[in-house]
Design a protein around this motif. Structure first.
Motif, PDB file in Angstrom:
ATOM      1  N   GLN A 157     -18.677  -7.683  -7.777  1.00  0.00           N
ATOM      2  CA  GLN A 157     -18.909  -6.420  -8.468  1.00  0.00           C
ATOM      3  C   GLN A 157     -19.836  -5.553  -7.633  1.00  0.00           C
ATOM      4  O   GLN A 157     -20.797  -6.032  -7.046  1.00  0.00           O
ATOM      5  N   VAL A 158     -19.506  -4.278  -7.579  1.00  0.00           N
ATOM      6  CA  VAL A 158     -20.381  -3.289  -6.969  1.00  0.00           C
ATOM      7  C   VAL A 158     -20.739  -2.325  -8.075  1.00  0.00           C
ATOM      8  O   VAL A 158     -19.855  -1.711  -8.671  1.00  0.00           O
ATOM      9  N   GLY A 159     -22.020  -2.213  -8.368  1.00  0.00           N
ATOM     10  CA  GLY A 159     -22.437  -1.514  -9.571  1.00  0.00           C
ATOM     11  C   GLY A 159     -21.976  -2.392 -10.727  1.00  0.00           C
ATOM     12  O   GLY A 159     -22.319  -3.561 -10.797  1.00  0.00           O
ATOM     13  N   ASN A 160     -21.164  -1.855 -11.596  1.00  0.00           N
ATOM     14  CA  ASN A 160     -20.556  -2.685 -12.637  1.00  0.00           C
ATOM     15  C   ASN A 160     -19.036  -2.579 -12.604  1.00  0.00           C
ATOM     16  O   ASN A 160     -18.367  -2.772 -13.604  1.00  0.00           O
ATOM     17  N   ALA A 163     -25.963  -0.612  -5.774  1.00  0.00           N
ATOM     18  CA  ALA A 163     -27.369  -0.954  -5.567  1.00  0.00           C
ATOM     19  C   ALA A 163     -27.913  -0.454  -4.231  1.00  0.00           C
ATOM     20  O   ALA A 163     -29.101  -0.173  -4.125  1.00  0.00           O
ATOM     21  N   SER A 164     -27.076  -0.357  -3.225  1.00  0.00           N
ATOM     22  CA  SER A 164     -27.548   0.055  -1.907  1.00  0.00           C
ATOM     23  C   SER A 164     -26.539   0.979  -1.255  1.00  0.00           C
ATOM     24  O   SER A 164     -25.413   1.137  -1.734  1.00  0.00           O
ATOM     25  N   ARG A 165     -26.952   1.552  -0.146  1.00  0.00           N
ATOM     26  CA  ARG A 165     -26.059   2.428   0.596  1.00  0.00           C
ATOM     27  C   ARG A 165     -24.867   1.661   1.151  1.00  0.00           C
ATOM     28  O   ARG A 165     -23.748   2.160   1.196  1.00  0.00           O
ATOM     29  N   SER A 166     -25.093   0.420   1.576  1.00  0.00           N
ATOM     30  CA  SER A 166     -23.984  -0.384   2.109  1.00  0.00           C
ATOM     31  C   SER A 166     -22.999  -0.745   1.000  1.00  0.00           C
ATOM     32  O   SER A 166     -21.784  -0.763   1.233  1.00  0.00           O
ATOM     33  N   ASP A 167     -23.509  -1.020  -0.206  1.00  0.00           N
ATOM     34  CA  ASP A 167     -22.607  -1.264  -1.341  1.00  0.00           C
ATOM     35  C   ASP A 167     -21.796  -0.018  -1.670  1.00  0.00           C
ATOM     36  O   ASP A 167     -20.609  -0.103  -1.991  1.00  0.00           O
ATOM     37  N   ALA A 168     -22.421   1.150  -1.600  1.00  0.00           N
ATOM     38  CA  ALA A 168     -21.712   2.402  -1.880  1.00  0.00           C
ATOM     39  C   ALA A 168     -20.614   2.637  -0.852  1.00  0.00           C
ATOM     40  O   ALA A 168     -19.496   3.039  -1.206  1.00  0.00           O
ATOM     41  N   GLU A 169     -20.896   2.356   0.412  1.00  0.00           N
ATOM     42  CA  GLU A 169     -19.889   2.531   1.457  1.00  0.00           C
ATOM     43  C   GLU A 169     -18.747   1.529   1.279  1.00  0.00           C
ATOM     44  O   GLU A 169     -17.582   1.852   1.460  1.00  0.00           O
ATOM     45  N   TYR A 170     -19.092   0.285   0.909  1.00  0.00           N
ATOM     46  CA  TYR A 170     -18.066  -0.736   0.653  1.00  0.00           C
ATOM     47  C   TYR A 170     -17.166  -0.298  -0.507  1.00  0.00           C
ATOM     48  O   TYR A 170     -15.937  -0.404  -0.419  1.00  0.00           O
ATOM     49  N   LEU A 171     -17.770   0.209  -1.587  1.00  0.00           N
ATOM     50  CA  LEU A 171     -16.991   0.668  -2.746  1.00  0.00           C
ATOM     51  C   LEU A 171     -16.080   1.825  -2.359  1.00  0.00           C
ATOM     52  O   LEU A 171     -14.915   1.865  -2.756  1.00  0.00           O
ATOM     53  N   ARG A 172     -16.576   2.762  -1.555  1.00  0.00           N
ATOM     54  CA  ARG A 172     -15.757   3.897  -1.126  1.00  0.00           C
ATOM     55  C   ARG A 172     -14.561   3.414  -0.291  1.00  0.00           C
ATOM     56  O   ARG A 172     -13.432   3.864  -0.481  1.00  0.00           O
ATOM     57  N   GLN A 173     -14.797   2.466   0.629  1.00  0.00           N
ATOM     58  CA  GLN A 173     -13.704   1.939   1.451  1.00  0.00           C
ATOM     59  C   GLN A 173     -12.704   1.171   0.594  1.00  0.00           C
ATOM     60  O   GLN A 173     -11.488   1.294   0.778  1.00  0.00           O
ATOM     61  N   TYR A 174     -13.205   0.377  -0.355  1.00  0.00           N
ATOM     62  CA  TYR A 174     -12.315  -0.382  -1.245  1.00  0.00           C
ATOM     63  C   TYR A 174     -11.458   0.573  -2.073  1.00  0.00           C
ATOM     64  O   TYR A 174     -10.235   0.406  -2.162  1.00  0.00           O
ATOM     65  N   LEU A 175     -12.088   1.578  -2.685  1.00  0.00           N
ATOM     66  CA  LEU A 175     -11.335   2.514  -3.524  1.00  0.00           C
ATOM     67  C   LEU A 175     -10.338   3.318  -2.698  1.00  0.00           C
ATOM     68  O   LEU A 175      -9.250   3.617  -3.181  1.00  0.00           O
TER      69      LEU A 175
END
Length: 180
Positions: free
Chosen positions: A16-19, A126-138
């Motif tokens: 999970q990234v965020g929720n 939670a972090s900038r790297s998580d945000a970038e991972y979520l953007r790439q996944y989406l």
């Protein structure tokens, strides 16, 4: 009658990234998404199967992290249909594919961004790297979803999009749009 929820809410080992759940998908598109079993359905199949039924609902109770991903993907399908429906001429399958692929990789808001329409229901990464991972996944999931949507829209071989799918182009799930 309640809305249809994701059957993947019970996935125990999903990251999970965020929720929002990061679920495996069946794809040949490069990206960070885990690879799903080709014999089983994935979140993209589930989104396309539940889109028309769920788009009739104004309310949607979130029962898990997979439902949060399902909501974002249903809103994206709605934006895709609106994009095809607003074209000056009826697009061919190739034109629709190009148009939706461009839409899927365009810059878009993720949870935590100021212009994300459902920030009240989503936790920010939670972090900038998580945000970038979520953007790439989406981005990867949106590309796969756009490709499969075009296959369903033009499955009859007439060269025109299916009228039963296109009838949902003005309908807004939960009266929202991703703003694309």
């Amino acid at each position: 009658m309640p809305a249809y929820h994701s059957a993947l809410n019970d996935e125990q080992d999903a990251r999970q990234v965020g929720n929002m759940a990061i679920l495996p998908i069946k794809t040949k598109i490069r990206g960070p998404a885990p690879v799903a079993n080709p014999e089983e359905g994935d979140i993209v199949d589930e989104t396309l199967d539940l889109f028309r039924a769920n788009s009739l609902f104004r309310n949607f109770e979130i029962k898990g992290p997979a439902d949060r991903l399902l909501i974002v993907l249903i809103l994206f399908v709605s934006d895709c249909l609106a994009k095809i429906g607003t074209a000056r001429t009826v697009p061919t399958q190739i034109e629709a594919s190009k148009s939706l692929n461009t839409l899927s990789v365009d810059n878009f808001a993720i949870p935590g961004d100021a212009n994300f329409p459902l920030n009240a229901h989503y936790a920010a990464p939670a972090s900038r790297s998580d945000a970038e991972y979520l953007r790439q996944y989406l981005t990867q999931v949106r590309q796969e979803l756009a490709a499969r949507l075009v296959e369903r829209l033009y499955a009859d071989g007439t060269g025109k999009p299916n009228k039963w799918w296109m009838s949902f182009q003005k309908r807004r799930f939960m009266n929202r749009s991703l703003g694309s």
